[in-house]
Design a protein around this motif. Structure first.
Motif, PDB file in Angstrom:
ATOM      1  N   MET A   7       0.776  -1.029   0.143  1.00  0.00           N
ATOM      2  CA  MET A   7       0.031  -0.022  -0.005  1.00  0.00           C
ATOM      3  C   MET A   7       0.832   1.486  -0.076  1.00  0.00           C
ATOM      4  N   ALA A   8       1.999   1.075   0.602  1.00  0.00           N
ATOM      5  CA  ALA A   8       2.904   2.285   0.576  1.00  0.00           C
ATOM      6  C   ALA A   8       3.490   2.224  -0.896  1.00  0.00           C
ATOM      7  N   SER A   9       3.435   1.418  -1.672  1.00  0.00           N
ATOM      8  CA  SER A   9       4.100   1.547  -3.099  1.00  0.00           C
ATOM      9  C   SER A   9       2.952   2.150  -3.919  1.00  0.00           C
ATOM     10  N   VAL A  10       1.592   1.841  -3.506  1.00  0.00           N
ATOM     11  CA  VAL A  10       0.565   2.711  -4.345  1.00  0.00           C
ATOM     12  C   VAL A  10       0.705   4.442  -4.044  1.00  0.00           C
ATOM     13  N   CYS A  11       1.073   4.577  -2.588  1.00  0.00           N
ATOM     14  CA  CYS A  11       1.079   5.921  -2.212  1.00  0.00           C
ATOM     15  C   CYS A  11       2.171   6.787  -2.794  1.00  0.00           C
ATOM     16  N   SER A  12       3.250   5.895  -2.850  1.00  0.00           N
ATOM     17  CA  SER A  12       4.551   6.708  -3.479  1.00  0.00           C
ATOM     18  C   SER A  12       4.514   6.840  -4.970  1.00  0.00           C
ATOM     19  N   THR A  13       3.913   5.858  -5.634  1.00  0.00           N
ATOM     20  CA  THR A  13       3.833   5.990  -6.956  1.00  0.00           C
ATOM     21  C   THR A  13       2.941   7.258  -7.494  1.00  0.00           C
ATOM     22  N   SER A  14       1.875   7.255  -6.488  1.00  0.00           N
ATOM     23  CA  SER A  14       0.621   8.290  -6.910  1.00  0.00           C
ATOM     24  C   SER A  14       1.538   9.652  -7.105  1.00  0.00           C
ATOM     25  N   LEU A  15       2.354   9.883  -5.731  1.00  0.00           N
ATOM     26  CA  LEU A  15       3.161  11.160  -5.717  1.00  0.00           C
ATOM     27  C   LEU A  15       4.080  11.125  -6.799  1.00  0.00           C
ATOM     28  N   ALA A  16       4.729  10.023  -7.369  1.00  0.00           N
ATOM     29  CA  ALA A  16       5.675  10.118  -8.336  1.00  0.00           C
ATOM     30  C   ALA A  16       5.128  10.572  -9.578  1.00  0.00           C
ATOM     31  N   LEU A  17       3.750   9.953  -9.851  1.00  0.00           N
ATOM     32  CA  LEU A  17       3.235  10.294 -11.095  1.00  0.00           C
ATOM     33  C   LEU A  17       2.891  11.622 -11.349  1.00  0.00           C
ATOM     34  N   MET A  18       2.486  12.311 -10.260  1.00  0.00           N
ATOM     35  CA  MET A  18       2.186  13.561 -10.013  1.00  0.00           C
ATOM     36  C   MET A  18       3.391  14.666 -10.049  1.00  0.00           C
ATOM     37  N   ASP A  19       4.512  14.014  -9.653  1.00  0.00           N
ATOM     38  CA  ASP A  19       5.645  14.969  -9.550  1.00  0.00           C
ATOM     39  C   ASP A  19       6.332  14.940 -10.788  1.00  0.00           C
ATOM     40  N   ALA A  20       6.293  13.779 -11.751  1.00  0.00           N
ATOM     41  CA  ALA A  20       6.597  13.982 -13.297  1.00  0.00           C
ATOM     42  C   ALA A  20       5.684  14.631 -14.030  1.00  0.00           C
ATOM     43  N   GLY A  21       4.483  14.940 -13.501  1.00  0.00           N
ATOM     44  CA  GLY A  21       3.628  15.857 -14.438  1.00  0.00           C
ATOM     45  C   GLY A  21       2.576  15.073 -15.249  1.00  0.00           C
ATOM     46  N   VAL A  22       2.428  13.610 -14.932  1.00  0.00           N
ATOM     47  CA  VAL A  22       1.536  12.745 -15.622  1.00  0.00           C
ATOM     48  C   VAL A  22       0.077  13.164 -14.941  1.00  0.00           C
ATOM     49  N   PRO A  23      -0.811  13.479 -16.063  1.00  0.00           N
ATOM     50  CA  PRO A  23      -1.861  13.863 -15.708  1.00  0.00           C
ATOM     51  C   PRO A  23      -2.959  13.016 -15.345  1.00  0.00           C
ATOM     52  N   ILE A  24      -2.743  12.192 -14.053  1.00  0.00           N
ATOM     53  CA  ILE A  24      -3.690  11.422 -13.629  1.00  0.00           C
ATOM     54  C   ILE A  24      -5.070  11.820 -13.247  1.00  0.00           C
ATOM     55  N   LYS A  25      -6.044  11.129 -13.430  1.00  0.00           N
ATOM     56  CA  LYS A  25      -7.455  11.808 -13.292  1.00  0.00           C
ATOM     57  C   LYS A  25      -7.715  12.006 -11.816  1.00  0.00           C
ATOM     58  N   ASN A  26      -6.891  11.210 -10.749  1.00  0.00           N
ATOM     59  CA  ASN A  26      -7.231  11.485  -9.279  1.00  0.00           C
ATOM     60  C   ASN A  26      -6.094  10.821  -8.646  1.00  0.00           C
TER      61      ASN A  26
END
Length: 694
Positions: free
Chosen positions: A438-457
């Motif tokens: 579950m920490a992997s999910v949270c860290s990946t979510s933040l890394a996606l946003m840090d890279a500028g990937v336009p995730i929906k949520n």
């Protein structure tokens, strides 16, 4: 040979014809899909290893679909990730259903011998594995049944075809015993908690039919089960160990620090070794057996102690999430990075954006290549738990945890037409005390946003646990520790957005089914925990960055007519190779005419785009270009706009004075600024003017 059928579910099994020397075997069919499931146990238990030595292997043979494997090696090798995941899904529901003191080695194998893609072979394998164990003398306390649920046009349906499942945004494997659901694995698209509970109990009705069928077969075959051959008098030794421990010894294990808890456990174990030193030396019992019985006593007494103290092992409240710390942009050379720490669990995500050529191509055993444009790879090094172990690549646990985390993002990532990148997240667990996936999910979510990937949520995850006391009262635990997972009855991982659930994984380590109310409470509690974690994550980043990382390649995406692809590629790829070489870009063209141009420099990408568009006939009247003079004739000048595409500056557009002095100022190969004044699609002719010659 005997044949048994379950017509209402389309199942048929032949017993006694294939693999007759196995302890149990089932040639199970659903239409033209056939699986051979076998179960074999050693006659005697080897030296007690401290755990139940069960191995499960699921194999998908390309020959089952009339295919030969691709590549140079034509023989099946190590298990694919898909086979590993299916093996885990067979293992998880059957593992708790063996006697607590049964330690013979058991091997279950499921081989797909035929598949028409109309019934999930992995589901047939779970049923077949259960049936092979049920009709064997192995002391298996099943059976179990299973279904695959997919959501099509807003409606949940079970055991659909391969093509139908591929069209669904939700794919869930559900397994259970006669008493209730015991295993769930899958992903969905912001499903509500009540909807998921309804789905599980609707699936259980089908599962109960499968189980009754297996019990009827067992009765018809007059199966006699073996009694476990115990190396020790377990119950007697258990009572002896219990008397050797201090009264209420479990209370000593309650402390916020994992190290203190582990040191306390180690101290109690050392006391037991010392008290039973003579018995150990005389080989009446082993240290591993003492450890096993010691942990069994903790499991039995933990719920009662939690009830008395009204607190968990680390003294948290039942719904309290450990302290959260997160940080982004730690790794300057990656495209995105994030650190997520929850208590003593710490995950570091490194995110890379690549081109379409970086997508992983996976050969499905039914045929065809599938492309993974998003990958999440989970690594669990031994130092994360302070251990020394050999490093042998990704194991089944790493593959399973990575897949669960990866599927959490399937329905929030942008479509390839909108964001034509291949995305890879590598998550390294730097410290672990439960809920690392579950920490992997949270860290990946933040890394996606840090890279500028336009995730929906934003997506977060939380792991839920369960204890039950002697009065059958349940205690649901949010954000479980490693010890709460090991000593508890449930490991329920739930990921999602603030709107709904995205993925989940449930394992019930109890032989009794859980009532509906417990599922409802667990999911409601998980939602509250998830929302809390999401709020903490938003303190670091609230949304994807508006600009991509400076380290990431730039990409342009557009479409060209399919009949123009050949002209763009050129003979033996000559034209496209020239474009790539002269613009320092990477260009991918798909069969449907989709063009992706990747470059570090925006100007180079634009140059390559203009070149490709022009070759495809997408010529904009009024646009200006720096062309190259290729030919001079009596009626005008031919100017190459891009290699392979020329236009004519007609003599009538050139001033007469400049016509006479043209040769003095311009040579073949010189650059000439031109403007497109007309384009005839029928003849592919381009008319130009040169402002400096007018």
């Amino acid at each position: 040979m005997k044949v048994f059928r379950l017509p209402e579910l389309g199942l048929e099994v032949e017993i006694g014809k294939f693999a007759r020397q196995a302890d149990g075997s089932a040639w199970i069919k659903a239409g033209n899909t056939i699986v051979l499931a076998t179960a074999v146990a050693t006659k005697d238990a080897k030296e007690f290893g401290g755990f139940f030595p069960l191995t499960v292997e699921y194999r998908e043979r390309p020959t089952a679909a009339g295919r030969i494997p691709g590549g140079y090696v034509k023989r099946e090798g190590k298990l694919s990730d898909a086979e590993v995941l299916s093996s885990r899904n067979i293992d998880r529901p059957i593992r708790p259903l063996f006697p607590p003191y049964y330690f013979n080695e058991v091997q279950v194998m499921c081989s797909v011998f035929s598949s028409d893609g109309k019934f999930p072979a992995s589901i047939l394998s779970i049923i077949g594995a259960s049936l092979a164990l049920t009709i064997s003398p192995i002391p298996f306390m099943g059976p179990v049944g299973a279904v695959q649920a997919s959501k099509i046009n807003g409606e949940w349906k079970f055991n659909l075809t391969h093509e139908e499942i591929a069209q669904s945004d939700s794919d869930i494997t559900i397994a259970g015993t006669i008493n209730g659901i015991c295993m769930v694995e899958g992903h969905c698209n912001e499903v509500q908690e009540e909807e998921l509970v309804d789905l599980l109990f609707n699936a259980h009705e089908i599962i109960k039919q499968q189980i009754q069928w297996q019990l009827d077969i067992q009765k018809a075959l007059n199966v006699v089960k073996n009694e476990p051959a115990a190396p020790y008098d377990w119950e007697s030794w258990k009572e002896t160990i219990k008397k050797s421990l201090p009264k209420n010894f479990v209370t000593q294990l309650f402390d916020p620090s994992k190290d203190i808890r582990r040191n306390t456990m180690a101290s109690l174990q050392e006391q037991l070794y010392e008290q039973h030193k003579l018995a150990i030396e005389e080989e009446k019992i082993s240290k591993k057996a003492i450890d096993f019985l010691f942990e069994s006593l903790i499991k039995e007494q933990l719920a009662e102690t939690v009830a008395q103290k009204n607190a968990r092992l680390d003294l948290r409240g039942f719904e309290q999430v450990r302290q959260i710390e997160s940080e982004v942009s730690l790794l300057p050379c990656t495209h995105g990075s994030a650190s997520f720490r929850r208590g003593e669990t710490h995950a570091m995500a490194s995110l890379t954006l690549g081109t379409a050529q970086d997508a992983q191509k996976v050969e499905h055993f039914l045929g065809g290549l599938q492309e993974r444009s998003f990958m999440l790879h989970y690594n669990f090094p031994p130092f994360a738990t302070g251990e020394v172990k050999p490093l042998r690549g990704a194991g089944r646990r790493e593959i399973g945890h990575g897949y669960l985390a990866e599927t959490s993002f399937i329905n929030v990532l942008p479509k390839q037409d909108e964001f034509p990148y291949t995305i890879r997240s590598v998550v390294d667990i730097l410290e672990s005390n439960g809920s690392s996936s579950m920490a992997s999910v949270c860290s990946t979510s933040l890394a996606l946003m840090d890279a500028g990937v336009p995730i929906k949520n934003i997506v977060a995850g939380v792991a839920m646990g369960l204890l039950r006391d002697e009065n059958k009262k349940y205690y649901i635990l949010t954000d479980i520790l490693g010890d709460e997972d090991a000593f508890g009855l449930m490991d329920f991982k739930v990921t999602g957005t603030e709107t709904g659930i995205m993925a989940f994984q449930l394992d019930i380590k109890d032989k009794y089914g859980l009532p509906r109310e417990v599922f409802i409470q667990a999911l409601e509690q998980a939602k509250r925990g998830r929302l809390h974690i999401l709020n903490e994550m938003r303190k670091t980043l609230t949304a994807p960055r508006k600009e991509l990382s400076m380290n990431a390649p730039r990409v342009l995406f557009f479409k060209v007519p399919v009949d123009k692809i050949g002209a763009i590629i050129g003979p033996a790829g000559k034209v496209i190779k020239e474009i790539i070489a002269k613009t320092s870009t990477q260009i991918d063209i798909s069969d449907d005419g989709g063009v992706r141009i990747y470059s570090k420099e925006g100007a180079q990408a634009t140059q390559a785009e203009n070149w490709v568009r022009m070759l495809a006939g997408d010529i904009q009247v009024g646009s200006t270009h720096a062309g190259i003079i290729r030919r001079v004739t009596d009626f005008g000048i031919f100017v190459e706009l891009v290699p392979g595409k020329e236009g004519l500056v007609h003599v009538s557009t050139i001033a007469k004075a400049k016509q006479r002095t043209f040769d003095d100022h311009y040579k073949l190969g010189d650059t000439l600024q031109v403007k497109i004044t007309a384009y005839d699609k029928e003849t592919d002719r381009i008319r130009l003017v040169a402002p400096e010659l007018e």
